[in-house]
Design a protein around this motif. Structure first.
Motif, PDB file in Angstrom:
ATOM      1  N   GLY A 108      -4.459  17.590  -5.705  1.00  0.00           N
ATOM      2  CA  GLY A 108      -3.281  18.322  -6.170  1.00  0.00           C
ATOM      3  C   GLY A 108      -2.167  17.365  -6.563  1.00  0.00           C
ATOM      4  O   GLY A 108      -2.180  16.192  -6.204  1.00  0.00           O
ATOM      5  N   ASP A 109      -1.221  17.868  -7.318  1.00  0.00           N
ATOM      6  CA  ASP A 109      -0.059  17.071  -7.706  1.00  0.00           C
ATOM      7  C   ASP A 109       0.792  16.769  -6.477  1.00  0.00           C
ATOM      8  O   ASP A 109       0.885  17.590  -5.566  1.00  0.00           O
ATOM      9  CB  ASP A 109       0.804  17.829  -8.712  1.00  0.00           C
ATOM     10  N   GLY A 110       1.402  15.611  -6.452  1.00  0.00           N
ATOM     11  CA  GLY A 110       2.280  15.264  -5.346  1.00  0.00           C
ATOM     12  C   GLY A 110       2.506  13.778  -5.261  1.00  0.00           C
ATOM     13  O   GLY A 110       2.523  13.072  -6.264  1.00  0.00           O
ATOM     14  N   VAL A 111       2.670  13.303  -4.034  1.00  0.00           N
ATOM     15  CA  VAL A 111       2.922  11.889  -3.760  1.00  0.00           C
ATOM     16  C   VAL A 111       2.001  11.455  -2.628  1.00  0.00           C
ATOM     17  O   VAL A 111       1.838  12.182  -1.646  1.00  0.00           O
ATOM     18  CB  VAL A 111       4.400  11.656  -3.347  1.00  0.00           C
ATOM     19  N   ILE A 112       1.399  10.270  -2.775  1.00  0.00           N
ATOM     20  CA  ILE A 112       0.624   9.676  -1.692  1.00  0.00           C
ATOM     21  C   ILE A 112       1.317   8.378  -1.304  1.00  0.00           C
ATOM     22  O   ILE A 112       1.604   7.535  -2.148  1.00  0.00           O
ATOM     23  CB  ILE A 112      -0.835   9.382  -2.109  1.00  0.00           C
ATOM     24  N   LYS A 113       1.603   8.259  -0.011  1.00  0.00           N
ATOM     25  CA  LYS A 113       2.229   7.042   0.503  1.00  0.00           C
ATOM     26  C   LYS A 113       1.147   6.238   1.228  1.00  0.00           C
ATOM     27  O   LYS A 113       0.509   6.734   2.151  1.00  0.00           O
ATOM     28  CB  LYS A 113       3.372   7.366   1.456  1.00  0.00           C
ATOM     29  N   PHE A 114       0.934   5.004   0.787  1.00  0.00           N
ATOM     30  CA  PHE A 114      -0.142   4.186   1.341  1.00  0.00           C
ATOM     31  C   PHE A 114       0.307   2.736   1.489  1.00  0.00           C
ATOM     32  O   PHE A 114       1.340   2.334   0.947  1.00  0.00           O
ATOM     33  CB  PHE A 114      -1.392   4.260   0.450  1.00  0.00           C
ATOM     34  N   ARG A 115      -0.485   1.973   2.231  1.00  0.00           N
ATOM     35  CA  ARG A 115      -0.226   0.541   2.384  1.00  0.00           C
ATOM     36  C   ARG A 115      -1.362  -0.234   1.733  1.00  0.00           C
ATOM     37  O   ARG A 115      -2.500  -0.186   2.179  1.00  0.00           O
ATOM     38  CB  ARG A 115      -0.117   0.143   3.838  1.00  0.00           C
ATOM     39  N   PRO A 116      -1.070  -0.982   0.659  1.00  0.00           N
ATOM     40  CA  PRO A 116      -2.091  -1.817   0.039  1.00  0.00           C
ATOM     41  C   PRO A 116      -2.477  -2.996   0.944  1.00  0.00           C
ATOM     42  O   PRO A 116      -1.663  -3.465   1.747  1.00  0.00           O
ATOM     43  CB  PRO A 116      -1.416  -2.333  -1.238  1.00  0.00           C
ATOM     44  N   VAL A 117      -3.704  -3.460   0.802  1.00  0.00           N
ATOM     45  CA  VAL A 117      -4.187  -4.618   1.558  1.00  0.00           C
ATOM     46  C   VAL A 117      -3.265  -5.808   1.297  1.00  0.00           C
ATOM     47  O   VAL A 117      -2.867  -6.064   0.163  1.00  0.00           O
ATOM     48  CB  VAL A 117      -5.628  -4.980   1.116  1.00  0.00           C
ATOM     49  N   GLY A 118      -2.905  -6.501   2.352  1.00  0.00           N
ATOM     50  CA  GLY A 118      -2.107  -7.718   2.227  1.00  0.00           C
ATOM     51  C   GLY A 118      -0.618  -7.509   2.047  1.00  0.00           C
ATOM     52  O   GLY A 118       0.119  -8.475   1.894  1.00  0.00           O
ATOM     53  N   GLN A 119      -0.148  -6.274   2.054  1.00  0.00           N
ATOM     54  CA  GLN A 119       1.282  -6.004   1.926  1.00  0.00           C
ATOM     55  C   GLN A 119       1.845  -5.540   3.247  1.00  0.00           C
ATOM     56  O   GLN A 119       1.145  -4.925   4.055  1.00  0.00           O
ATOM     57  CB  GLN A 119       1.537  -4.916   0.869  1.00  0.00           C
ATOM     58  N   GLU A 120       3.123  -5.814   3.451  1.00  0.00           N
ATOM     59  CA  GLU A 120       3.801  -5.364   4.657  1.00  0.00           C
ATOM     60  C   GLU A 120       4.521  -4.033   4.444  1.00  0.00           C
ATOM     61  O   GLU A 120       4.903  -3.385   5.408  1.00  0.00           O
ATOM     62  CB  GLU A 120       4.794  -6.422   5.125  1.00  0.00           C
TER      63      GLU A 120
END
Length: 88
Positions: free
Chosen positions: A41-53
């Motif tokens: 569905g439309d929206g926002v996904i908040k995630f942490r990429p590998v190697g980022q703080e």
């Protein structure tokens, strides 16, 4: 079943060999580092990429696949989807 790619190994650019439902969580890591994340569905996904703080908030459209190697998908900041699929 014979797999003609058995000896190739799993590379970053290889198609996913695992698919799993992601339950956004503010603390827990994903069971696998993803190669991509898909929203239904439309929206926002908040995630942490590998190697980022820092986490990233990414707007998505229904059916869109974000090609990202992520370790977490956060509950806080994720909205609009009923199912999120991880590809690893």
């Amino acid at each position: 079943m014979k797999d003609p790619f058995h000896y190739e190994g799993d590379k970053r650019w290889s198609p996913a060999s695992r698919c799993f439902v992601i339950a956004p969580n503010d603390a827990a890591e994903l069971p696998f580092v993803t190669k991509g994340i898909r929203a239904d569905g439309d929206g926002v996904i908040k995630f942490r990429p590998v190697g980022q703080e820092d986490d990233v908030s990414h707007p998505v459209l229904a059916g869109e696949i974000i090609p990202v190697r992520a370790t977490h998908v956060r509950a806080t900041g994720t909205s609009g989807q009923t199912t999120i699929i991880g590809y690893a």
